[in-house]
Design a protein around this motif. Structure first.
Motif, PDB file in Angstrom:
ATOM      1  N   THR A   1       0.867  -1.180   0.000  1.00 48.58           N
ATOM      2  CA  THR A   1       0.000   0.000   0.000  1.00 48.58           C
ATOM      3  C   THR A   1       0.900   1.224   0.000  1.00 48.58           C
ATOM      4  N   SER A   2       0.881   1.952  -1.117  1.00 48.70           N
ATOM      5  CA  SER A   2       1.821   3.073  -1.247  1.00 48.70           C
ATOM      6  C   SER A   2       1.207   4.181  -2.092  1.00 48.70           C
ATOM      7  N   PRO A   3       0.233   4.921  -1.546  1.00 48.45           N
ATOM      8  CA  PRO A   3      -0.350   6.023  -2.310  1.00 48.45           C
ATOM      9  C   PRO A   3       0.666   7.150  -2.507  1.00 48.45           C
ATOM     10  N   ALA A   4       0.419   7.980  -3.491  1.00 53.48           N
ATOM     11  CA  ALA A   4       1.298   9.131  -3.728  1.00 53.48           C
ATOM     12  C   ALA A   4       1.286  10.045  -2.503  1.00 53.48           C
ATOM     13  N   GLY A   5       2.455  10.376  -2.022  1.00 51.73           N
ATOM     14  CA  GLY A   5       2.572  11.161  -0.806  1.00 51.73           C
ATOM     15  C   GLY A   5       2.769  10.334   0.446  1.00 51.73           C
ATOM     16  N   GLY A   6       2.672   9.000   0.304  1.00 54.51           N
ATOM     17  CA  GLY A   6       2.912   8.095   1.414  1.00 54.51           C
ATOM     18  C   GLY A   6       1.723   7.959   2.340  1.00 54.51           C
ATOM     19  N   PRO A   7       1.859   7.138   3.374  1.00 56.83           N
ATOM     20  CA  PRO A   7       3.033   6.301   3.663  1.00 56.83           C
ATOM     21  C   PRO A   7       3.032   5.016   2.832  1.00 56.83           C
ATOM     22  N   THR A   8       4.156   4.347   2.847  1.00 57.99           N
ATOM     23  CA  THR A   8       4.281   3.047   2.199  1.00 57.99           C
ATOM     24  C   THR A   8       4.273   1.964   3.263  1.00 57.99           C
ATOM     25  N   VAL A   9       3.394   0.986   3.089  1.00 55.82           N
ATOM     26  CA  VAL A   9       3.287  -0.130   4.034  1.00 55.82           C
ATOM     27  C   VAL A   9       3.335  -1.422   3.230  1.00 55.82           C
ATOM     28  N   ILE A  10       4.313  -2.266   3.533  1.00 58.32           N
ATOM     29  CA  ILE A  10       4.447  -3.580   2.894  1.00 58.32           C
ATOM     30  C   ILE A  10       4.047  -4.628   3.931  1.00 58.32           C
ATOM     31  N   SER A  11       2.941  -5.316   3.677  1.00 63.55           N
ATOM     32  CA  SER A  11       2.434  -6.344   4.595  1.00 63.55           C
ATOM     33  C   SER A  11       2.708  -7.717   3.987  1.00 63.55           C
ATOM     34  N   MET A  12       3.389  -8.558   4.737  1.00 69.07           N
ATOM     35  CA  MET A  12       3.770  -9.888   4.263  1.00 69.07           C
ATOM     36  C   MET A  12       3.279 -10.956   5.233  1.00 69.07           C
ATOM     37  N   GLU A  13       2.930 -12.112   4.699  1.00 71.26           N
ATOM     38  CA  GLU A  13       2.507 -13.247   5.509  1.00 71.26           C
ATOM     39  C   GLU A  13       3.169 -14.514   4.988  1.00 71.26           C
ATOM     40  N   LEU A  14       3.604 -15.340   5.921  1.00 72.53           N
ATOM     41  CA  LEU A  14       4.208 -16.626   5.588  1.00 72.53           C
ATOM     42  C   LEU A  14       3.582 -17.704   6.471  1.00 72.53           C
ATOM     43  N   PRO A  15       2.973 -18.729   5.898  1.00 72.48           N
ATOM     44  CA  PRO A  15       2.443 -19.808   6.739  1.00 72.48           C
ATOM     45  C   PRO A  15       3.579 -20.623   7.346  1.00 72.48           C
ATOM     46  N   CYS A  16       3.581 -20.740   8.652  1.00 69.24           N
ATOM     47  CA  CYS A  16       4.628 -21.506   9.330  1.00 69.24           C
ATOM     48  C   CYS A  16       4.225 -21.732  10.776  1.00 69.24           C
ATOM     49  N   GLU A  17       4.865 -22.674  11.394  1.00 73.35           N
ATOM     50  CA  GLU A  17       4.731 -22.909  12.828  1.00 73.35           C
ATOM     51  C   GLU A  17       6.044 -22.532  13.500  1.00 73.35           C
ATOM     52  N   LEU A  18       5.939 -22.133  14.754  1.00 74.64           N
ATOM     53  CA  LEU A  18       7.122 -21.725  15.501  1.00 74.64           C
ATOM     54  C   LEU A  18       7.570 -22.844  16.421  1.00 74.64           C
ATOM     55  N   SER A  19       8.879 -22.990  16.535  1.00 74.52           N
ATOM     56  CA  SER A  19       9.425 -23.933  17.499  1.00 74.52           C
ATOM     57  C   SER A  19       9.453 -23.284  18.869  1.00 74.52           C
ATOM     58  N   SER A  20       9.521 -24.110  19.904  1.00 78.75           N
ATOM     59  CA  SER A  20       9.552 -23.596  21.267  1.00 78.75           C
ATOM     60  C   SER A  20      10.860 -22.877  21.526  1.00 78.75           C
ATOM     61  N   PRO A  21      10.836 -21.767  22.271  1.00 83.04           N
ATOM     62  CA  PRO A  21      12.100 -21.091  22.619  1.00 83.04           C
ATOM     63  C   PRO A  21      13.056 -21.984  23.379  1.00 83.04           C
ATOM     64  N   ARG A  22      12.518 -22.955  24.095  1.00 82.09           N
ATOM     65  CA  ARG A  22      13.403 -23.857  24.848  1.00 82.09           C
ATOM     66  C   ARG A  22      14.201 -24.756  23.916  1.00 82.09           C
ATOM     67  N   ILE A  23      13.567 -25.073  22.762  1.00 89.24           N
ATOM     68  CA  ILE A  23      14.275 -25.915  21.786  1.00 89.24           C
ATOM     69  C   ILE A  23      15.321 -25.092  21.058  1.00 89.24           C
ATOM     70  N   SER A  24      15.044 -23.772  20.897  1.00 88.07           N
ATOM     71  CA  SER A  24      15.950 -22.891  20.153  1.00 88.07           C
ATOM     72  C   SER A  24      16.468 -21.818  21.080  1.00 88.07           C
ATOM     73  N   PRO A  25      17.512 -22.084  21.888  1.00 86.12           N
ATOM     74  CA  PRO A  25      17.982 -21.113  22.856  1.00 86.12           C
ATOM     75  C   PRO A  25      18.422 -19.816  22.222  1.00 86.12           C
ATOM     76  N   SER A  26      18.942 -19.870  21.003  1.00 80.88           N
ATOM     77  CA  SER A  26      19.468 -18.660  20.404  1.00 80.88           C
ATOM     78  C   SER A  26      18.394 -17.648  20.082  1.00 80.88           C
ATOM     79  N   SER A  27      17.126 -18.094  20.017  1.00 80.36           N
ATOM     80  CA  SER A  27      16.057 -17.172  19.664  1.00 80.36           C
ATOM     81  C   SER A  27      15.777 -16.182  20.743  1.00 80.36           C
ATOM     82  N   GLY A  28      16.240 -16.435  21.936  1.00 86.75           N
ATOM     83  CA  GLY A  28      15.949 -15.512  23.006  1.00 86.75           C
ATOM     84  C   GLY A  28      16.931 -14.364  23.104  1.00 86.75           C
TER      85      GLY A  28
END
Length: 433
Positions: free
Chosen positions: A404-431
């Motif tokens: 969404t980017s009308p003349a004069g702004g603002p520009t908003v890029i909305s993205m979606e990706l289907p996925c599941e998240l792993s538990s933070p405990r399984i991925s310590p680096s994510s914290g």
């Protein structure tokens, strides 16, 4: 006062919206359905007459699809989602061509739309009651204040019988309330009946959904293959022009130093210093190349930390909001990272913005990403460039992107990706970060 507000919020306001929706459905159905059905039927009958129907029937079908699309939008306004069922047009399917006619005739959605026109006109006309009944009742309710502000001898016509005096006006009031409340209640069912009937014809069938899905996967697979081939060519070019050339120069410097080792120690010293500098440059280029394939910060700190690192490198204030209870799968994480990186690159190069923002979240099995700025606007994914690459990268994972980017702004890029998240405990680096 709170009771009146609650009544407005839970009954009157939704009823008014339904009444307006019923009026729009009725007007659209009564004004177009019969005419479009007759036009389509005549165009089919004219096919044997000098081929007139071959050119006219696709035009009539386009009008029918426009009408059906308006009904789908009205249904979406009422909370009923209906996907577009039409197969994509083949290349060169222009109006007046045999290819256009064959595409229209072979699409099952064409005949479902035509079979829906006349029954849809009937159910659409019934929706008019969703507007008329509350309006009729409202006339009876408002008739009493009208008489009270005039005289008892006022003579007029109420919604139910002629009003000669105040008593007859007061008798109209309960019937007006009954018609108003009953009309608002019945209007919901009438509109629902029309939408439920339309759901048999307007959405894609299971077969059409599979065909559309196969087409979408075919297109995204081809785009992904092209993108991967272009990425491999870029890596090969970077290796050939950068690290490989420096390693060749390093080898030549070492070979020349071997030849001068006994004759000119000072020249050998200079050659070894150049070789050391060349090896450092080659190592830096290799690290940059590896960082472009899969950034180490993404593996170490996760998507949240990597996006924050990207925001710090942009020469304007970037607000980052993250709500990720875990980490996506590595390929999805990488696609999201590079999409954000490309979005921020566009902000820096083209937007002229004074600030930007990034939002990361996850809900209902989908990773949501928003990149926005307060710049001049006018971004167009169809123009090619970075936005097109972002869309292709996301499409490889069945993701979507809306700009969404009308003349004069603002520009908003909305993205979606289907996925599941792993538990933070399984991925310590994510914290971290």
């Amino acid at each position: 006062m709170d009771g009146v507000r609650g009544l407005l919020r839970t009954w009157i306001r939704p009823g008014a919206v339904t009444a307006a929706q019923g009026l729009l459905i009725a007007l659209l159905s009564l004004s177009t359905h019969v005419a479009l059905f007759v036009l389509s039927l005549v165009s089919l009958l004219l096919i044997p007459v000098f081929g007139v129907g071959f050119a006219l029937f696709p035009v009539a079908t386009a009008l029918v699809r426009l009408c059906a699309g308006l009904h789908r939008r009205l249904a979406r306004w009422g909370g009923v989602e209906m996907a577009t069922p039409y197969l994509p047009a083949p290349a060169g399917a222009q109006f007046g061509t045999w290819r256009r006619f064959r595409w229209v005739v072979s699409d099952p959605a064409t005949w479902r739309d035509l079979s829906w026109l006349l029954p849809g006109a009937v159910t659409g006309a019934v929706c008019l009651a969703a507007f008329v009944l509350p309006l009729y009742g409202l006339e009876g309710v408002l008739g009493v204040p009208l008489v009270l502000h005039l005289t008892v001898d006022f003579y007029g016509y109420g919604p139910f019988w002629p009003i000669h005096n105040l008593v007859e006006a007061l008798l109209c009031f309960p019937l007006g309330v009954l018609f108003l409340v009953g009309g608002l209640a019945a209007g919901r069912w009438l509109v629902w009946l029309h939408l439920a009937f339309a759901r048999f014809f307007l959405p894609p069938t299971r077969t059409a959904e599979l065909a559309l899905r196969v087409h979408q996967l075919t297109v995204t697979r081809a785009e992904t293959v092209d993108a991967q081939a272009a990425e491999l060519r870029r890596i090969e070019r970077d290796l050939h022009d950068g690290a490989q050339a420096r390693i060749v120069a390093l080898s030549m410097s070492i070979g020349l130093a071997e030849q001068l080792l006994g004759d000119d120690p000072e020249a050998v010293r200079r050659l070894l210093a150049e070789a050391r500098e060349t090896s450092g440059q080659a190592l830096a280029e290799l690290r940059g190349l590896v960082r472009g394939i899969h950034p180490p910060v993404l593996a170490e700190r996760g998507l949240a930390g990597a996006v924050r690192a990207l925001a710090l490198a942009v020469p304007l204030p970037v607000a980052v909001t993250v709500d990720l209870p875990g980490r996506p799968a590595a390929p999805v994480e990488s696609a999201a990272y590079f999409a954000v990186a490309e979005g921020l690159a566009n902000v820096s190069k083209h937007s002229g913005a004074s600030r930007a923002w990034i939002e990361l979240g996850h809900a209902d099995g989908r990773l949501t990403i928003v990149v926005g700025d307060d710049g001049r606007g006018g971004a167009d994914p169809a123009a090619g460039g970075g936005l097109t690459g972002m869309g292709r990268r996301l499409a490889a994972f069945d993701g979507t992107m809306v700009v969404t980017s009308p003349a004069g702004g603002p520009t908003v890029i909305s993205m979606e990706l289907p996925c599941e998240l792993s538990s933070p405990r399984i991925s310590p680096s994510s914290g971290t970060g």
